[in-house]
Motif scaffolding. Sequence first.
Motif, short mmCIF file in Angstrom:
data_model
loop_
_atom_site.label_atom_id
_atom_site.label_comp_id
_atom_site.label_asym_id
_atom_site.label_seq_id
_atom_site.Cartn_x
_atom_site.Cartn_y
_atom_site.Cartn_z
N GLN A 33 61.37 51.27 -27.13
CA GLN A 33 61.85 52.40 -27.93
C GLN A 33 60.87 52.69 -29.06
N THR A 58 67.60 51.99 -20.29
CA THR A 58 68.83 51.89 -21.10
C THR A 58 69.42 53.27 -21.41
N GLN A 99 66.72 42.93 -24.14
CA GLN A 99 67.03 43.72 -25.33
C GLN A 99 65.80 43.84 -26.22
N ALA A 134 63.34 46.24 -24.52
CA ALA A 134 63.82 47.62 -24.64
C ALA A 134 63.62 48.13 -26.07
N SER A 135 63.84 47.26 -27.05
CA SER A 135 63.64 47.64 -28.45
C SER A 135 62.17 47.95 -28.70
N ASP A 155 61.55 49.51 -19.75
CA ASP A 155 62.76 48.75 -20.15
C ASP A 155 63.66 49.64 -21.01
N PHE A 156 63.04 50.33 -21.95
CA PHE A 156 63.82 51.24 -22.82
C PHE A 156 64.39 52.41 -22.02
#
Length: 114
Positions: A32, A113, A25, A28-29, A109-110
């Motif tokens: 982003q 999602t 997470q 991914a954050s 990673d982002f």
Amino acid sequence: MSALVLGLSLVACTGLACTGSARAQSAASEGQKLAFDRGKGNCLTCHVIKGGDLPGSIGPKLEGLASKYDRAELMAIVTDETKRNPQTVMPPFGRNRILTEQEINAVVDFLQTL
């Protein structure tokens, strides 16, 4: 991703160990942030991405990518799409050192999602 989830991810990753889910997470954050950063990833210049402001329309809408591409394919696309498609207008973020390998991993990673 909600502020609560982001906050919990950051708390879970502040020590020496970081749980797998919280690490994913957090990555991914970070991805982003890089994707939406007009001075770094700048993905919104060409792509529509949920949650992004003032998207472009040159590239495809970025959604459902995990079902279309595996991680290695997304890494290759972001690193240097010209290897797959010599006619692309997408910048080779890795080859031109626009993003580091770590930053490309976070962006992927982002993207996974979406």
